[in-house]
Every structure is written in C-alpha cells, then in structure tokens.
Design a protein around this motif. Structure first.
Motif, short mmCIF file in Angstrom:
data_model
loop_
_atom_site.label_atom_id
_atom_site.label_comp_id
_atom_site.label_asym_id
_atom_site.label_seq_id
_atom_site.Cartn_x
_atom_site.Cartn_y
_atom_site.Cartn_z
N ILE A 1 0.84 -1.20 0.00
CA ILE A 1 0.00 0.00 0.00
C ILE A 1 0.87 1.25 0.00
O ILE A 1 2.04 1.22 0.40
CB ILE A 1 -0.96 0.05 1.21
CG1 ILE A 1 -0.18 0.05 2.53
CG2 ILE A 1 -1.95 -1.10 1.15
CD1 ILE A 1 -1.06 0.31 3.75
N ASP A 2 0.28 2.35 -0.45
CA ASP A 2 0.92 3.67 -0.42
C ASP A 2 -0.05 4.59 0.29
O ASP A 2 -1.06 4.99 -0.27
CB ASP A 2 1.19 4.14 -1.85
CG ASP A 2 1.83 5.52 -1.91
OD1 ASP A 2 2.25 6.01 -0.84
OD2 ASP A 2 1.88 6.10 -3.01
N ARG A 3 0.25 4.93 1.55
CA ARG A 3 -0.65 5.76 2.36
C ARG A 3 0.13 6.92 2.97
O ARG A 3 1.22 6.73 3.51
CB ARG A 3 -1.26 4.94 3.50
CG ARG A 3 -2.11 3.78 3.07
CD ARG A 3 -3.47 4.22 2.54
NE ARG A 3 -4.34 3.07 2.30
CZ ARG A 3 -4.35 2.36 1.17
NH1 ARG A 3 -3.51 2.69 0.20
NH2 ARG A 3 -5.17 1.34 1.01
N GLU B 1 -1.61 5.88 9.26
CA GLU B 1 -1.03 5.59 7.94
C GLU B 1 0.35 4.96 8.06
O GLU B 1 0.68 4.02 7.33
CB GLU B 1 -0.98 6.87 7.12
CG GLU B 1 -2.36 7.34 6.67
CD GLU B 1 -2.37 8.76 6.14
OE1 GLU B 1 -3.24 9.04 5.29
OE2 GLU B 1 -1.54 9.60 6.58
N ARG C 1 -0.24 1.24 9.40
CA ARG C 1 -0.77 0.33 8.38
C ARG C 1 0.27 0.05 7.30
O ARG C 1 0.40 -1.09 6.83
CB ARG C 1 -2.04 0.92 7.76
CG ARG C 1 -2.74 -0.02 6.78
CD ARG C 1 -3.13 -1.34 7.44
NE ARG C 1 -3.82 -2.23 6.50
CZ ARG C 1 -3.95 -3.53 6.66
NH1 ARG C 1 -3.43 -4.12 7.74
NH2 ARG C 1 -4.59 -4.27 5.79
N SER C 2 1.03 1.08 6.90
CA SER C 2 2.10 0.88 5.91
C SER C 2 3.13 -0.11 6.43
O SER C 2 3.60 -0.99 5.69
CB SER C 2 2.76 2.22 5.57
OG SER C 2 1.84 3.11 4.96
N THR D 1 6.33 10.63 -0.46
CA THR D 1 5.68 9.61 0.36
C THR D 1 6.68 8.90 1.27
O THR D 1 7.26 7.88 0.89
CB THR D 1 4.90 8.60 -0.51
OG1 THR D 1 4.42 7.54 0.31
CG2 THR D 1 5.74 8.06 -1.63
#
Length: 271
Positions: free
Chosen positions: A89-91, A101, A104-105, A157
């Motif tokens: 993922i990318d959050r 974020e 979770r990443s 990011t």
C-alpha cells in the motif's frame, strides 16, 4: 522446485489486481498451481476463476491473517514452493502522514513478510536438508515486491519509501542467513508499473515513468525469467542498477539530484 512451470505450489498475495494478478496468471499459464489472496473478495475470486487457481479472501498482513492464508494454501496445495509477498500500500504524504497511515504501511509493507517467513522458512529448511547432498535442491523461494523505492527513494511519500527500504533490508537478511540452507530470496524492484498506485501518483507519474511505465504483464514476464536462477534483485527496469550504484558510491551527488527534482516539483505546485 527450481524447474519453472513444473506444477509447483505458489501463493501470490495482493493477487486480485495489478502486479499480483499478472504474476499469478503468468505462473498458472505455465503449469504452476496458484493460490491467490486478496482483501478484495470479488476481484480475487474472479482472478482464481480466470486462471484456474484457488482464492483466499482475507488480510495477508495481520498475524492471524497470514497464518490463515498459509494454512489454507497448505491445505489446498499440500506444499508451498514459492511465496510471492506482493500486497503493498501507499498511504500518507509528507510529514503530515498520520500515525494510522504509518502503522498500516508498516504492517502491510514490512510485517506481512516477517510473519510469512516465520511460518514458511523452517519447513523449507527441513525439506532442503532432508535430501542427500548429491540431490540437494532449494526448499522454497520467498519473493517480495519491494519497488525501486526500496533501493532509491520515492519523493512525496515517506511511508512508502521507508517501508520499502525496510523490506529490502529484511529480504537481504533472509538471504544472507538462509541461502546455504535451501532458501532462495528475491526482491522485485520496478519503477513505474501501470497499477492503481501509479494511477494515483498524480504529478509523480512522470518521475515513475522516467524509464518507461511497464504493464503488469511485462513485469510478470521479467519475474518469470528471473525464476530460472537465484539472483536477489529482479530489476524489470535495468536502469535502476545504475541509479543504485550511484546512490551507494556518490551519495551526496545522488541526494542533490533528488533534491533538485523535489524543488522542481514544488515550483510546479505538484508537491
């Protein structure tokens, strides 16, 4: 286990779309038995039906989710020969990325691989060492989708950049620790691939596509070719090797170049 397309038992996480879907389809077409896993139940069931695979719906990142996936895959396949830890993922953007974020990443992009390795590698070592030396073959293959961001960086990011660096570090540790015991570890490190992450990259698309944006099927062909040996880095964009060498040997020059790109993006109002 090393012969490609020989009916091996394969698991692909994040298999409902994009890179995971393409890898699953490529291996199934060659005769491998494929389990595809994804949180998106409709998507992963559709992929499984299309390629003649077996769908597992669930979270391939949490400790319980990984354990459930490994158990379901073993029940269906008998033996897991190759694990593609592809879900990612990318959050979050910049320093404003939230604690949620970041957490979770870290869970999806790093700990999912740690949790899978704990369950897979002891069995692979036992399999490899059960054969006499003259017939010794790899016990299993652990492949992570890490991205060129794990070797270089990704502007905008920090969550994605940092966690992809971390999974490269974990994969390197696995290889250094277990390669003599029958475990092959590989890291897929492409630049731009036309997936949802690429589509959502906005102004960073041009940077990602600097050396050409591949289709997921083109990337899957590169992965298929790399399964014929035991190379650690799978580089669908060969230019990444040169950037990686510059980063290692001329670090300040490389960082200066990346900062120049950052400033250009800021002047355009893109970041």
């Amino acid at each position: 286990m090393s012969d490609r397309g020989s009916g091996r038992g394969v698991v692909v996480t994040g298999g409902g779309n994009g890179i995971g879907r393409a890898i699953a389809a490529r291996l199934a077409a060659a005769g491998d038995r494929v389990v595809v896993a994804d949180l998106d139940g409709d998507a992963v069931r559709a992929v499984a039906a299309e390629i003649g695979g077996f769908a597992v719906v669930g979270d391939a990142a949490s400790e319980d989710g990984v354990a459930a996936l490994v158990a379901a895959a073993r029940d269906h396949l008998g033996v897991i020969d190759i694990w593609f830890g592809n879900a990612g993922i990318d959050r979050g953007r910049g320093l404003d990325a939230s604690e949620v974020e970041w957490a979770r990443s870290w869970d999806v992009n790093v700990m999912a691989h740690v949790r899978a390795a704990r369950l897979l590698i002891p069995e692979w070592i036992e399999r490899a060492e059960s054969n006499p030396p003259s017939l010794r073959s790899p016990g299993g293959r652990f492949v992570v989708t890490a991205s060129a961001a794990g070797l270089l960086t990704m502007l905008g990011t920090p969550t994605y950049s940092t966690t992809k660096h971390a999974v490269i570090g974990f994969a390197e540790w696995l290889s250094a620790t277990y390669r003599h015991r029958g475990v092959v570890v590989q890291a897929i490190c492409p630049q731009g691939v036309r997936t949802r992450i690429f589509d959502d990259a906005g102004p960073l698309q041009d940077l990602l596509a600097h050396d050409g944006a591949l289709t997921p099927e083109q990337l899957a062909d590169s992965v298929w070719e790399a399964l014929g040996d035991e190379r650690f880095l799978i580089l669908p964009h060969p230019e990444v090797a040169g950037y990686y060498a510059t980063r290692a040997t001329q670090t300040d020059r490389w960082l200066g170049g990346m900062n120049k790109i950052q400033r250009g993006l800021e002047q355009q109002g893109a970041l």
